[in-house]
Design an enzyme around this catalytic site. Structure first.
Site, short mmCIF file in Angstrom:
data_model
loop_
_atom_site.label_atom_id
_atom_site.label_comp_id
_atom_site.label_asym_id
_atom_site.label_seq_id
_atom_site.Cartn_x
_atom_site.Cartn_y
_atom_site.Cartn_z
N LYS A 25 42.07 -21.91 -42.27
CA LYS A 25 41.49 -21.92 -43.62
C LYS A 25 42.02 -20.75 -44.44
CE LYS A 25 37.21 -20.07 -44.43
NZ LYS A 25 37.18 -19.14 -45.58
N ASN A 26 41.93 -19.55 -43.86
CA ASN A 26 42.25 -18.35 -44.63
C ASN A 26 43.74 -18.24 -44.95
OD1 ASN A 26 39.60 -17.79 -44.66
ND2 ASN A 26 39.67 -16.08 -43.19
N CYS A 119 30.64 -16.14 -50.34
CA CYS A 119 29.70 -15.94 -49.23
C CYS A 119 28.78 -14.76 -49.50
CB CYS A 119 30.50 -15.62 -47.97
SG CYS A 119 30.64 -16.94 -46.82
N ARG A 124 31.33 -7.37 -51.64
CA ARG A 124 32.65 -7.97 -51.75
C ARG A 124 33.29 -7.72 -53.11
NH1 ARG A 124 33.08 -13.45 -48.27
NH2 ARG A 124 35.17 -12.67 -48.00
N ASP A 310 34.87 -12.34 -38.52
CA ASP A 310 34.56 -13.77 -38.58
C ASP A 310 34.17 -14.34 -37.20
OD1 ASP A 310 34.98 -13.75 -41.28
OD2 ASP A 310 36.94 -14.71 -41.23
N ARG A 402 32.60 -25.86 -45.14
CA ARG A 402 33.56 -25.07 -45.91
C ARG A 402 34.76 -24.69 -45.05
NH1 ARG A 402 31.53 -19.74 -47.74
NH2 ARG A 402 33.77 -19.64 -47.97
#
Ligand code: UD1
Length: 422
Positions: A25-26, A119, A124, A310, A402
């Site tokens: 994903k990232n 998130c 952040r 993560d 997601r």
């Protein structure tokens, strides 16, 4: 997906077998953003079927690109991109939308991007993105919640030292530096495998990036006109792989993940072994099994190659069933322990003190109603349900969608008694 949809999982189960991990994903999110620099149709393979990718496709479409998808392959044509604006509606759904900032200033010399949400795992901020881009000649103003970027004198190479090896800031600087006049040196750069993947794609487009994967990345700027579309395959998702390996560790396994380079998970594998698991690995696969009690361990999240934040929730779950007390320390995000209170509802014994979690192992967990507080917490709660006594109902599963492609289907394949229920 209906907001009311939940995942129902029966406990006392064992996961075993093989799963293929999807593309990261990232990585894929940033590769899609990078396609803006190709000014034509770039083809990306191994793109995961997850909702964050849908949002990123919408970001590109909103800018004027056409996006076509056939299974895991995506063709993004950015030739006709005319808009430089990314609206709040999309950025508020996904913070990673701001990764178009670097490519937009590289291509057009300007961008207007809504300030991010994303998130709920800490403040952040994006200050490091801005400091890095400013060093390259970008000027910013803010109005009505939007960030406006301009390059009155064009982009120029610079020495950029990041205060912290931020993944997003490294990527934005890297993408902007590709067309800057002169050489850029990003120091204290993030070293995640996804950064290497992005650099490889930029080089396939005609960029000149070296050193990705180390703390110093050098970018020799090239004229925008010399960049071209490319074809690129996304690397495997190390966090998805790590999540399934934790499934093997929790239940005994063996669980094998395929489509992943084991070197990406060096630290997680060390911790699995320290906890009493047997981990074997080949070129693109890893197997985890366990036939002795789980041992406690201490975990500190750190930028890559340190232990990934993560995977923190998944390993906190493992620690909560270990024979002894573990300490989990979160160093990357300031508010990433919401998972602990959900797990406590299943019987875990966790005390939070600042950014440390003291996890006293318990003999078992009990199934109940729990809610995903973020993407990784959601995935970990489902795993908790697989080993708990009785039935667990995980709510708010939009977070899981997601970032995990067909999580329920893959767990079902491994033997979980699991379904999505509306
Ligand atoms: C990326 C990943 C995310 C992962 C994280 C850390 C994506 C889409 N997401 O997020 O899954 O958990 O890396 O590995 O790739 N920070 C600042 N100022 C900034 C930038 C960051 O203070 O300008 C702080 C953040 O608040 C956070 C820490 O630095 O506390 C790490 O953030 P960063 O590495 O940038 O993570 P993301 O790129 O947002």
């Amino acid at each position: 997906m209906s907001e009311k949809e939940i995942i129902v999982v029966e406990g006392n189960n064992v996961l075993s077998g093989e799963v293929r991990v999807s593309g990261a994903k990232n990585s894929a999110l940033k590769l899609i953003a990078a396609s803006l620099l190709g000014q034509g149709a770039s083809t990306l393979h191994n793109v995961p079927l997850i909702s964050d990718i849908v949002v990123m496709s919408e970001v590109l479409e909103c800018l004027g690109a056409t996006v076509e998808r056939d299974g895991h392959t995506m063709v993004i044509d950015t030739a006709q991109v005319t808009s430089r604006e990314t609206p709040y509606e999309l950025v508020s759904k996904m913070r990673a939308s701001i990764s178009v900032l670097g490519p937009l200033v590289a291509r057009f010399g300007q961008a207007r991007v809504a300030m991010p949400g994303g998130c709920q795992i800490g403040a952040r901020k994006i200050d490091m993105h801005l400091v890095g881009l400013e060093a390259l000649g970008v000027e910013f103003t803010v109005d009505h919640g939007y960030l406006n970027a301009h390059t009155p004198n064009g982009l120029h190479g610079a020495d950029v030292t990041l205060e912290f090896p931020s993944v997003g800031a490294t990527e934005n600087c890297l993408m902007a530096a590709v067309t800057a006049h002169g050489t850029t040196c990003i120091e204290n750069a993030a070293r995640e495998p996804e950064i290497v993947d992005l650099a490889n794609m930029l080089n396939a487009m005609g960029g000149k990036v070296s050193g990705a994967g180390s703390s110093i990345i050098q970018v020799e700027g090239v004229p925008l006109e010399s960049l071209h579309p490319c074809e690129h395959t996304t690397v495997g998702d190390r966090i998805e792989a790590g999540t399934f390996l934790v499934g093997g560790a929790l239940t005994g396994g063996p669980v094998t993940v395929r489509g992943i380079d084991p070197s990406y998970l060096h630290m997680a594998i060390m911790k699995l072994r320290a906890m009493g698991c047997c981990v074997e690995a080949g070129e693109d696969w890893i197997t985890c099994s366990r036939n002795q009690p789980l041992q406690p361990t201490d975990i500190q999240t750190l930028p890559h190659p340190g232990f990934p934040t993560d995977l923190q929730a998944q390993f906190m779950l493992l620690c909560s069933l270990a024979h002894g007390t573990s300490m989990v320390t979160e160093n990357v995000f300031e508010n990433r322990f919401m998972f602990a209170s959900e797990l406590a509802r299943m019987g875990a014994d966790i005390t939070i003190e600042d950014h440390h979690a003291l996890v006293r192992g318990v003999n078992d967990l009990q199934g109940t109603d729990v809610s995903s507080t973020d993407l990784r917490a959601g995935a970990a709660l489902v795993l908790a349900g697989i080993v708990a006594e009785g039935e667990t109902r995980v709510h708010n599963i939009k977070h899981i969608d997601r970032g995990y492609e067909d999580y329920v289907g893959k767990l079902d394949l491994l033997g979980a008694d699991i379904e999505r229920v509306t």
